[in-house]
Write a protein that holds these residues in place. Sequence first.
Motif, PDB file in Angstrom:
ATOM      1  N   ASP A  83      60.065 -25.456  75.544  1.00 15.44           N
ATOM      2  CA  ASP A  83      59.237 -25.467  74.335  1.00 15.44           C
ATOM      3  C   ASP A  83      59.940 -26.244  73.226  1.00 15.44           C
ATOM      4  O   ASP A  83      61.164 -26.338  73.181  1.00 15.44           O
ATOM      5  N   MET A  84      59.157 -26.800  72.319  1.00 13.96           N
ATOM      6  CA  MET A  84      59.699 -27.467  71.145  1.00 13.96           C
ATOM      7  C   MET A  84      59.808 -26.437  70.035  1.00 13.96           C
ATOM      8  O   MET A  84      58.816 -25.886  69.582  1.00 13.96           O
ATOM      9  N   ILE A  85      61.041 -26.188  69.574  1.00 14.75           N
ATOM     10  CA  ILE A  85      61.246 -25.184  68.540  1.00 14.75           C
ATOM     11  C   ILE A  85      61.117 -25.790  67.145  1.00 14.75           C
ATOM     12  O   ILE A  85      60.847 -25.100  66.169  1.00 14.75           O
ATOM     13  N   ALA A  86      61.344 -27.103  67.054  1.00 16.63           N
ATOM     14  CA  ALA A  86      61.172 -27.865  65.809  1.00 16.63           C
ATOM     15  C   ALA A  86      60.922 -29.300  66.224  1.00 16.63           C
ATOM     16  O   ALA A  86      61.227 -29.675  67.364  1.00 16.63           O
ATOM     17  N   PRO A  87      60.350 -30.123  65.366  1.00 20.40           N
ATOM     18  CA  PRO A  87      60.062 -31.510  65.759  1.00 20.40           C
ATOM     19  C   PRO A  87      61.287 -32.218  66.324  1.00 20.40           C
ATOM     20  O   PRO A  87      62.333 -32.316  65.668  1.00 20.40           O
ATOM     21  N   GLY A  88      61.176 -32.668  67.576  1.00 19.56           N
ATOM     22  CA  GLY A  88      62.261 -33.389  68.215  1.00 19.56           C
ATOM     23  C   GLY A  88      63.313 -32.532  68.873  1.00 19.56           C
ATOM     24  O   GLY A  88      64.289 -33.058  69.422  1.00 19.56           O
ATOM     25  N   PHE A  89      63.145 -31.202  68.870  1.00 19.41           N
ATOM     26  CA  PHE A  89      64.138 -30.308  69.458  1.00 19.41           C
ATOM     27  C   PHE A  89      63.461 -29.436  70.511  1.00 19.41           C
ATOM     28  O   PHE A  89      62.609 -28.599  70.182  1.00 19.41           O
ATOM     29  N   PHE A  90      63.889 -29.610  71.756  1.00 15.76           N
ATOM     30  CA  PHE A  90      63.263 -28.944  72.896  1.00 15.76           C
ATOM     31  C   PHE A  90      64.277 -28.015  73.584  1.00 15.76           C
ATOM     32  O   PHE A  90      65.349 -27.768  73.078  1.00 15.76           O
ATOM     33  N   GLY A  91      63.883 -27.492  74.727  1.00 18.31           N
ATOM     34  CA  GLY A  91      64.774 -26.660  75.523  1.00 18.31           C
ATOM     35  C   GLY A  91      64.721 -25.187  75.191  1.00 18.31           C
ATOM     36  O   GLY A  91      65.522 -24.411  75.701  1.00 18.31           O
ATOM     37  N   ALA A  92      63.788 -24.784  74.324  1.00 12.82           N
ATOM     38  CA  ALA A  92      63.643 -23.366  73.991  1.00 12.82           C
ATOM     39  C   ALA A  92      62.681 -22.705  74.972  1.00 12.82           C
ATOM     40  O   ALA A  92      61.922 -23.363  75.670  1.00 12.82           O
ATOM     41  N   VAL A  94      71.487  -7.228  68.352  1.00  8.54           N
ATOM     42  CA  VAL A  94      70.400  -7.700  67.478  1.00  8.54           C
ATOM     43  C   VAL A  94      69.179  -8.049  68.307  1.00  8.54           C
ATOM     44  O   VAL A  94      68.042  -7.699  67.968  1.00  8.54           O
ATOM     45  N   ALA A  95      69.410  -8.740  69.435  1.00  5.12           N
ATOM     46  CA  ALA A  95      68.294  -9.137  70.301  1.00  5.12           C
ATOM     47  C   ALA A  95      67.573  -7.914  70.860  1.00  5.12           C
ATOM     48  O   ALA A  95      66.338  -7.892  70.959  1.00  5.12           O
ATOM     49  N   SER A  96      68.338  -6.871  71.210  1.00  2.11           N
ATOM     50  CA  SER A  96      67.700  -5.682  71.777  1.00  2.11           C
ATOM     51  C   SER A  96      66.928  -4.897  70.732  1.00  2.11           C
ATOM     52  O   SER A  96      65.909  -4.266  71.043  1.00  2.11           O
ATOM     53  N   THR A 112      63.091 -12.167  69.114  1.00  2.83           N
ATOM     54  CA  THR A 112      63.843 -12.946  70.088  1.00  2.83           C
ATOM     55  C   THR A 112      62.907 -13.658  71.048  1.00  2.83           C
ATOM     56  O   THR A 112      63.094 -14.838  71.371  1.00  2.83           O
ATOM     57  N   ALA A 113      61.878 -12.963  71.501  1.00  2.00           N
ATOM     58  CA  ALA A 113      60.943 -13.562  72.451  1.00  2.00           C
ATOM     59  C   ALA A 113      60.184 -14.722  71.835  1.00  2.00           C
ATOM     60  O   ALA A 113      59.842 -15.689  72.520  1.00  2.00           O
ATOM     61  N   LEU A 114      59.942 -14.644  70.545  1.00  2.00           N
ATOM     62  CA  LEU A 114      59.174 -15.698  69.880  1.00  2.00           C
ATOM     63  C   LEU A 114      60.006 -16.947  69.650  1.00  2.00           C
ATOM     64  O   LEU A 114      59.535 -18.064  69.853  1.00  2.00           O
ATOM     65  N   PHE A 115      61.273 -16.783  69.235  1.00  2.00           N
ATOM     66  CA  PHE A 115      62.049 -17.929  68.779  1.00  2.00           C
ATOM     67  C   PHE A 115      63.107 -18.409  69.773  1.00  2.00           C
ATOM     68  O   PHE A 115      63.266 -19.611  69.956  1.00  2.00           O
ATOM     69  N   ALA A 116      63.860 -17.527  70.390  1.00  3.85           N
ATOM     70  CA  ALA A 116      64.978 -17.993  71.201  1.00  3.85           C
ATOM     71  C   ALA A 116      65.302 -17.065  72.356  1.00  3.85           C
ATOM     72  O   ALA A 116      66.426 -16.567  72.460  1.00  3.85           O
ATOM     73  N   PRO A 117      64.354 -16.809  73.240  1.00  2.00           N
ATOM     74  CA  PRO A 117      64.677 -15.932  74.367  1.00  2.00           C
ATOM     75  C   PRO A 117      65.774 -16.497  75.245  1.00  2.00           C
ATOM     76  O   PRO A 117      66.624 -15.763  75.756  1.00  2.00           O
ATOM     77  N   GLY A 118      65.791 -17.827  75.416  1.00  2.00           N
ATOM     78  CA  GLY A 118      66.808 -18.443  76.255  1.00  2.00           C
ATOM     79  C   GLY A 118      68.204 -18.268  75.708  1.00  2.00           C
ATOM     80  O   GLY A 118      69.168 -18.109  76.469  1.00  2.00           O
ATOM     81  N   ALA A 119      68.353 -18.298  74.381  1.00  2.62           N
ATOM     82  CA  ALA A 119      69.669 -18.104  73.782  1.00  2.62           C
ATOM     83  C   ALA A 119      70.191 -16.701  74.066  1.00  2.62           C
ATOM     84  O   ALA A 119      71.359 -16.514  74.425  1.00  2.62           O
ATOM     85  N   ALA A 120      69.346 -15.698  73.907  1.00  2.00           N
ATOM     86  CA  ALA A 120      69.764 -14.321  74.181  1.00  2.00           C
ATOM     87  C   ALA A 120      70.071 -14.124  75.665  1.00  2.00           C
ATOM     88  O   ALA A 120      71.008 -13.408  76.021  1.00  2.00           O
ATOM     89  N   ALA A 139      76.932 -13.661  77.357  1.00  2.00           N
ATOM     90  CA  ALA A 139      77.713 -12.962  78.373  1.00  2.00           C
ATOM     91  C   ALA A 139      77.331 -11.492  78.419  1.00  2.00           C
ATOM     92  O   ALA A 139      77.209 -10.832  77.394  1.00  2.00           O
ATOM     93  N   GLY A 140      77.111 -10.995  79.640  1.00  2.00           N
ATOM     94  CA  GLY A 140      76.770  -9.597  79.822  1.00  2.00           C
ATOM     95  C   GLY A 140      75.305  -9.278  79.713  1.00  2.00           C
ATOM     96  O   GLY A 140      74.908  -8.113  79.865  1.00  2.00           O
ATOM     97  N   SER A 141      74.449 -10.279  79.467  1.00  2.00           N
ATOM     98  CA  SER A 141      73.015 -10.002  79.320  1.00  2.00           C
ATOM     99  C   SER A 141      72.415  -9.538  80.645  1.00  2.00           C
ATOM    100  O   SER A 141      72.883  -9.894  81.735  1.00  2.00           O
ATOM    101  N   ALA A 142      71.361  -8.758  80.548  1.00  2.00           N
ATOM    102  CA  ALA A 142      70.673  -8.288  81.752  1.00  2.00           C
ATOM    103  C   ALA A 142      70.112  -9.465  82.541  1.00  2.00           C
ATOM    104  O   ALA A 142      70.089  -9.441  83.775  1.00  2.00           O
ATOM    105  N   TRP A 143      69.661 -10.498  81.840  1.00  2.00           N
ATOM    106  CA  TRP A 143      69.110 -11.677  82.525  1.00  2.00           C
ATOM    107  C   TRP A 143      70.170 -12.356  83.383  1.00  2.00           C
ATOM    108  O   TRP A 143      69.917 -12.702  84.543  1.00  2.00           O
ATOM    109  N   LEU A 144      71.369 -12.558  82.839  1.00  2.00           N
ATOM    110  CA  LEU A 144      72.438 -13.178  83.612  1.00  2.00           C
ATOM    111  C   LEU A 144      72.791 -12.349  84.838  1.00  2.00           C
ATOM    112  O   LEU A 144      73.002 -12.887  85.930  1.00  2.00           O
TER     113      LEU A 144
END
Length: 248
Positions: A50-59, A134-136, A142-150, A154-159
């Motif tokens: 997803d594009m999080i801001a003009p010209g910035f992708f990968g979200a 903070v994410a939890s 978090t889901a709206l703006f940066a789920p991939g960052a969370a 390290a230690g995340s349930a996703w990882l």
Amino acid sequence: MPFNDRNFKPEHPTPVLYIHGINSRTAAFESNAQTLREQGFWVWGYDYGDMIAPGFFGAGDLNSIVGDVEEHVDRVLRKTGAKQVDIVAHSQGALMTKLFIARGGAEKVRRVVAMGGNFHGTDFRGLAGQMGEVASRHPHFTALFAPGAAQQLAGSAWLREFASGPDTAPGIVYTSIYSPADTVVTPASASMLEAGPGADVANIDSGRWYDGYAPLHALMPRDPLYADLTVWGLLREVGKHVPPRFPD
């Protein structure tokens, strides 16, 4: 831009696909790709996520982003007629490459060169725990703006669920380049690959091999030494893990 030139006549048979990091874009690799193109590599790249801001992708959610990577690999294979690609990836893009390979893409990949790759989750200079809390507490934000960052902390349930498998796949040659000045993907071991059976891995600490040379995380895709190391990673002999000295 050096990317996606269908009329280019490559000197090397395997096309190179660039995979950028979070909040970035393929254009970040322009100087790296120009170095490769001048040496006869056929370079390709598409913005993903997803594009999080003009010209910035990968979200976005990382499970969805792996699908984007698969789509882009298949697009390059279709347009070039090749059977495999080489992948050059930065940061989150390296983790996405690891997952793409693990989820059935291994036969489509010949070599991987990563820079600042977040293969094991970053502790973000020891702040991962606080950021995870903070994410939890604010999952909708978090889901709206940066789920991939969370997900990459390290230690995340996703990882634990999706990225705890082997780092490598048999038959692929990997080169992982990282910097002691990286303050985004930390510690350095997060960027180091463990070679599984049948894989060849070179882990290159640029500070160790090049007299303390240590670009910041965001500058790696356009760094000239890292461009030279990218070429080396794509051409090095299997089993050769000591990088060359480059002219000043």
